[in-house]
Each structure stands twice: as structure tokens, then as C-alpha cells.
Design an enzyme around this catalytic site. Structure first.
Site, PDB file in Angstrom:
ATOM      1  N   LEU A 167       0.912  -0.959  -0.225  1.00 18.88           N
ATOM      2  CA  LEU A 167       0.422  -0.362  -0.001  1.00 18.88           C
ATOM      3  C   LEU A 167       1.194   1.471   0.031  1.00 18.88           C
ATOM      4  CD1 LEU A 167      -2.875  -0.897   2.251  1.00 18.88           C
ATOM      5  CD2 LEU A 167      -3.076  -1.105   0.169  1.00 18.88           C
ATOM      6  N   ASP A 168       0.322   2.045  -0.721  1.00 18.67           N
ATOM      7  CA  ASP A 168       0.980   4.075  -0.737  1.00 18.67           C
ATOM      8  C   ASP A 168       1.407   4.098   0.731  1.00 18.67           C
ATOM      9  OD1 ASP A 168       1.462   3.028  -3.608  1.00 18.67           O
ATOM     10  OD2 ASP A 168       0.018   4.993  -4.000  1.00 18.67           O
ATOM     11  N   GLN A 169       2.075   4.582   0.644  1.00 17.66           N
ATOM     12  CA  GLN A 169       2.955   5.523   2.221  1.00 17.66           C
ATOM     13  C   GLN A 169       1.181   6.131   2.603  1.00 17.66           C
ATOM     14  OE1 GLN A 169       2.822   8.689   2.878  1.00 17.66           O
ATOM     15  NE2 GLN A 169       2.890  10.151   1.308  1.00 17.66           N
TER      16      GLN A 169
ATOM     17  N   HIS B  25       0.112   2.165  -8.424  1.00 21.56           N
ATOM     18  CA  HIS B  25      -0.894   3.485  -8.415  1.00 21.56           C
ATOM     19  C   HIS B  25      -2.347   2.826  -9.162  1.00 21.56           C
ATOM     20  CE1 HIS B  25       2.779   6.156  -6.718  1.00 21.56           C
ATOM     21  NE2 HIS B  25       2.389   5.223  -6.291  1.00 21.56           N
TER      22      HIS B  25
END
Length: 250
Positions: free
Chosen positions: A112-114, A195
Site C-alpha cells: 500500500l502506498d505511504q 498506483h
């Protein structure tokens, strides 16, 4: 299995360190309904169902680790983060070192992205990780998406029919998609491109302002697990994640 080997397998250090923990009286082992100090590193115990205590912290023996983390924003899903702290710092040390060797500890099942929050699964079972991350198994992942501009039926329709991203001429589409309100989109994907949610939403003329993963397969994040906390998956939960998704190949 010898007690020192049990501790080593569960991530409490090298065998020498584990031996020392036992000899110093820092390890209690479940005997009947009680936890009793064991001073013999070579004492034999059955691993299945074993409960033990190391320096006051209680653990149960786990042949393989399967857990969920409620990832907060501001953490990277990397062992070597570049800007933000690693999500692995949310876990106790033994989970990060169990098994020893170059591939020690649990690994994130996908990333998961930050700035993305929500359900993150972790395990040290390579086959389990592969099954959940491989596109051929079509494991559904549900995202709660807050968008910048009001949603319309055309945007939802395009996401269901498929949009083309800049790195692949083949359209990617949502397995399910619904506008929960004017600015809240619920999106179900079975792939894991870089993304992907943000790029799909951008492809239909909108922009992601907030992103939260609420479920993976049959497992959903519940309010009982606050941001930054983790728990073991139950045996039934692990079983449900290893079952074939209806209609998926393989």
C-alpha cells in the site's frame, strides 16, 4: 522440539541467545493451566498449541505467521524505506526476525502506498503470499476511494468497462464499482498494478484524495483493530484466503 529451537523458530534471536534466555529464567512455558519457568534449553515440548512467555510477553507457537495490520498513513511497505518509517516497525521484534536467514520475518502481501490506509496482510508463507498477489488467482481487494470532483454515472460505467493506463495498451477494469455518495467511490480490483486505483480514477477525469483498503478476499478490516495495530489471522480466515475465487482459473 527443544525449547531453544522453538524460541529460535519464533524469532527470539540466535540459538545462543535463545539458550541464554532460558538459562536466565526469562522463559515460562505452558504446563497445564499454568506458565512455569523452564531453565533447560534442551527440554522437549510439543509445538502444537504451545503457549510460552518471554520476558513477560505471552506468545503462542505459530508454525507459520499469518496476520493483519491496520496500516495508518505515513508508513512505507518496505524493509528499507526512503522517506517515511517502515510499516514493519509497527510489529514486535520476533515477527520481524522469525525463521532467521536472509528472508527472515513476515513479508507484506502486496503493498500500500505511504498515504494509503487500511488492511495489509503479512506472512512468512511464500505460497500464501504468491496466491494472494498473483493476478491469475483473481483475489478481490476492495478500496474506499475519496475523490476530488463529484462522481457521475459515466465515470462509474467507464471504470466497470475498462480504462487504458499509460504502461499497458490492454484495458483494466474494476470487478465492481459503485458511488456510495457524491465523493465516495467503492472499487473492487483483482489486479495489483502500480498506483492502479489512482491511475484508473485519473483516467476517468477525477482525482483520488483519500484511499483506504477495506478488504482482501473474504477478510475485512473491522473497527476492533485500530490504526497501527495488528493481530493474528484465525485458522478459518487463513483457510478462506486460500480457497479458489468462484469463476477464477487455477
Amino acid at each position: 522440539m527443544q525449547l531453544q529451537d522453538i524460541l529460535f523458530s519464533q524469532g527470539f534471536g540466535t540459538r545462543r541467545i535463545c539458550c541464554g534466555l532460558v538459562q536466565q529464567g526469562l522463559v515460562r512455558v505452558g504446563v497445564g493451566d499454568a506458565l512455569e519457568v523452564c531453565l533447560d534449553p534442551a527440554a522437549i515440548f510439543a509445538e502444537e498449541g504451545l503457549v510460552f512467555q518471554v520476558q513477560g510477553d505471552t506468545w503462542s507457537y505459530q508454525e507459520r505467521a499469518y496476520l493483519m495490520v491496520h496500516k495508518p498513513a505515513g508508513f512505507e511497505c518496505s524493509q528499507k524505506p526512503s522517506t517515511y518509517p517502515s510499516v514493519y516497525t509497527l510489529l514486535p521484534g520476533p515477527l520481524r526476525t522469525r525463521g532467521g536467514g536472509a528472508a527472515a520475518g513476515v513479508q507484506a502481501v502486496g503493498r500500500l502506498d505511504q498515504d494509503t490506509t487500511g488492511l495489509l496482510l503479512m506472512s512468512d508463507d511464500g505460497k500464501f503470499i504468491h496466491r494472494l498477489t498473483s493476478p491469475r488467482h483473481h483475489v478481490p481487494k476492495v478500496y474506499e476511494v475519496l475523490v476530488k470532483h463529484p462522481l457521475d454515472t459515466q465515470q462509474v460505467k467507464r471504470l466497470l468497462e475498462g480504462v487504458v493506463l499509460d504502461d499497458d495498451p490492454k484495458p483494466v477494469k474494476a470487478q465492481a464499482c459503485s458511488a456510495e455518495n457524491e465523493f465516495h467511490l467503492r472499487l473492487t480490483l483483482t489486479e495489483g498494478k502500480y498506483h492502479q486505483v489512482k491511475r484508473m480514477v485519473a483516467a476517468v477525469g477525477n482525482r483520488v484524495e483519500g484511499l483506504h483498503r477495506s478488504s482482501v478476499g473474504a477478510i475485512s478490516l473491522t473497527p476492533e483493530l485500530p490504526p497501527g495495530q495488528w493481530r493474528w489471522l484465525t485458522r478459518d480466515e487463513v483457510f478462506s484466503l486460500t480457497q479458489k475465487v468462484p469463476g477464477a482459473p487455477g
